[in-house]
Design an enzyme around this catalytic site. Structure first.
Site, PDB file in Angstrom:
ATOM      1  N   ASP A  31      23.703  39.488  23.579  1.00 59.46           N
ATOM      2  CA  ASP A  31      24.334  38.180  23.364  1.00 59.46           C
ATOM      3  C   ASP A  31      24.304  37.881  21.878  1.00 59.46           C
ATOM      4  O   ASP A  31      23.599  38.538  21.114  1.00 59.46           O
ATOM      5  CB  ASP A  31      23.592  37.087  24.163  1.00 59.46           C
ATOM      6  CG  ASP A  31      24.516  35.933  24.552  1.00 59.46           C
ATOM      7  OD1 ASP A  31      25.119  35.325  23.647  1.00 59.46           O
ATOM      8  OD2 ASP A  31      24.639  35.665  25.761  1.00 59.46           O
ATOM      9  N   TYR A 139      43.679  31.539  27.235  1.00 61.55           N
ATOM     10  CA  TYR A 139      42.489  32.132  27.874  1.00 61.55           C
ATOM     11  C   TYR A 139      42.939  33.105  28.984  1.00 61.55           C
ATOM     12  O   TYR A 139      42.504  34.257  29.032  1.00 61.55           O
ATOM     13  CB  TYR A 139      41.625  30.999  28.439  1.00 61.55           C
ATOM     14  CG  TYR A 139      40.474  31.402  29.314  1.00 61.55           C
ATOM     15  CD1 TYR A 139      39.330  31.976  28.783  1.00 61.55           C
ATOM     16  CD2 TYR A 139      40.517  31.180  30.696  1.00 61.55           C
ATOM     17  CE1 TYR A 139      38.259  32.319  29.591  1.00 61.55           C
ATOM     18  CE2 TYR A 139      39.442  31.523  31.507  1.00 61.55           C
ATOM     19  CZ  TYR A 139      38.318  32.095  30.955  1.00 61.55           C
ATOM     20  OH  TYR A 139      37.259  32.436  31.767  1.00 61.55           O
ATOM     21  N   LYS A 143      42.695  37.271  29.331  1.00 66.14           N
ATOM     22  CA  LYS A 143      42.078  37.961  30.479  1.00 66.14           C
ATOM     23  C   LYS A 143      43.046  39.023  31.035  1.00 66.14           C
ATOM     24  O   LYS A 143      42.633  40.131  31.388  1.00 66.14           O
ATOM     25  CB  LYS A 143      41.701  36.955  31.571  1.00 66.14           C
ATOM     26  CG  LYS A 143      40.534  36.034  31.202  1.00 66.14           C
ATOM     27  CD  LYS A 143      39.273  36.806  30.909  1.00 66.14           C
ATOM     28  CE  LYS A 143      38.036  35.935  30.803  1.00 66.14           C
ATOM     29  NZ  LYS A 143      36.845  36.695  30.342  1.00 66.14           N
ATOM     30  N   SER A 168      35.251  29.482  40.371  1.00 62.24           N
ATOM     31  CA  SER A 168      34.423  28.448  39.730  1.00 62.24           C
ATOM     32  C   SER A 168      32.960  28.765  40.015  1.00 62.24           C
ATOM     33  O   SER A 168      32.445  28.474  41.107  1.00 62.24           O
ATOM     34  CB  SER A 168      34.776  27.069  40.282  1.00 62.24           C
ATOM     35  OG  SER A 168      36.154  26.811  40.128  1.00 62.24           O
TER      36      SER A 168
HETATM   37  C1  15L Z   1      37.072  30.026  34.385  1.00 58.15           C
HETATM   38  O1  15L Z   1      37.433  31.181  34.239  1.00 58.15           O
HETATM   39  C2  15L Z   1      36.441  29.285  33.275  1.00 58.15           C
HETATM   40  O2  15L Z   1      35.630  30.113  32.458  1.00 58.15           O
HETATM   41  C3  15L Z   1      35.651  28.094  33.722  1.00 58.15           C
HETATM   42  O3  15L Z   1      35.473  27.265  32.593  1.00 58.15           O
HETATM   43  C4  15L Z   1      36.384  27.321  34.842  1.00 58.15           C
HETATM   44  O4  15L Z   1      37.586  26.792  34.337  1.00 58.15           O
HETATM   45  C5  15L Z   1      36.689  28.260  35.986  1.00 58.15           C
HETATM   46  O5  15L Z   1      37.424  29.367  35.528  1.00 58.15           O
HETATM   47  C6  15L Z   1      37.500  27.535  37.078  1.00 58.15           C
HETATM   48  O6  15L Z   1      38.675  27.854  37.293  1.00 58.15           O
HETATM   49  O7  15L Z   1      36.926  26.650  37.696  1.00 58.15           O
END
Ligand code: 15L
Length: 268
Positions: A31, A139, A143, A168
């Site tokens: 990390d 984001y 991914k 989540s």
């Molecule tokens: C995710 O990928 C996020 O990192 C997190 O912050 C939430 O947004 C989660 O998905 C979600 O969809 O609840």
């Protein structure tokens, strides 16, 4: 197995590290922050976006069986920040894996890789993994790009890579959407252990959610790899409070990330 876990100090990382140790694996944490108190196992403090730092970790860590790559911004930022955080880090780790003969990555992808999928297009169907990538944010774009990089390295170098599109991840669901998207802590450990140990997955994608009665995603790709979720968000249905934004969040599987508040220029 001896597993390098990136983002080991984060919320998912902490749960997975102790869960994997409980299941008999040896965990090496990585990390940007120092080793958390009480962590058992080796630890490296380094930035996964720095290929030289990643190489030094692989040299010092010794033989590894797999990498669980969790490190990365968990929310929306500018496109360059997201690409660095998710794609550059994945590239640095994959290159080090190839150099050091580490043959498997389990990658923390996200439901936001398909988050812009409209719920009304699904009807009563579950969303599978053989669908158009449909990110809802930069984001989500990063991914999708990281998943594509895994696919390239599987084809080029014959490694195994499992992209887990996590819903989540929380101790318990906190919203109406969460009743569909929740991934429990215990199921997260089950999911990652299955992804680490499934025989010859090649390149695989699964949805990282619990066995939620109201789930939107098809769990079959995960089950095919041995992920057998045991928890169901429904047991929290009585304690989850409806909120004003629920209807807007319900329009797309990505929930809030697919709403207008996240619309911004890529390079701001
Ligand atoms: C995710 O990928 C996020 O990192 C997190 O912050 C939430 O947004 C989660 O998905 C979600 O969809 O609840």
């Amino acid at each position: 197995m001896r597993v390098l876990v990136t983002g080991a100090a984060g919320s998912i990382g902490a749960v997975l590290c102790s869960g994997l140790v409980d299941r008999g694996h040896t965990v090496v944490g990585l990390d940007r922050v120092p080793e958390p108190e009480g962590f058992t196992g080796g630890w490296f403090t380094a930035d996964c976006a720095d290929p030289d730092a990643v190489e030094a970790v692989f040299v010092a860590a010794g033989a590894l069986d797999a990498v669980v790559h969790l490190a990365g911004i968990p929310s929306e930022a500018s496109l360059p920040e997201e690409l660095t955080s998710h794609v550059v880090t994945t590239a640095a780790l994959l290159d080090a894996m190839v150099r050091h003969g580490v043959s498997r990555m389990v990658y923390a992808s996200s439901n936001h890789a398909v988050g812009r999928t409209p719920r009304d297009e699904l009807g009563t169907d579950l969303l599978g993994t053989a669908v158009r990538p449909r990110p809802d944010t930069f984001y989500g774009v990063s991914k999708v790009a990281a998943e594509a990089l895994l696919s390239l390295y599987v084809d080029r170098y014959g490694i195994d890579a499992v992209a887990t599109r996590i819903g989540s991840f929380l101790p318990q669901p906190e919203s109406v959407r969460g009743l569909s998207t929740w991934l429990s802590h215990d199921d997260a450990v089950r999911m990652v252990e299955a992804s680490l140990t499934a025989p010859d997955p090649g390149f695989a994608v699964l949805y990282g959610v619990s066995a939620n009665t109201r789930g939107w995603w098809d769990l079959a790709p995960g089950r095919a790899l041995g992920y057998d979720p045991q928890d169901d968000a429904e047991r929290y249905a009585d304690v989850v409070q409806p909120a004003d934004g629920d209807d807007a969040e319900a329009a797309h599987v990505g929930g809030p990330f697919a709403t207008r508040q996240f619309e911004r220029p890529a390079l701001d």
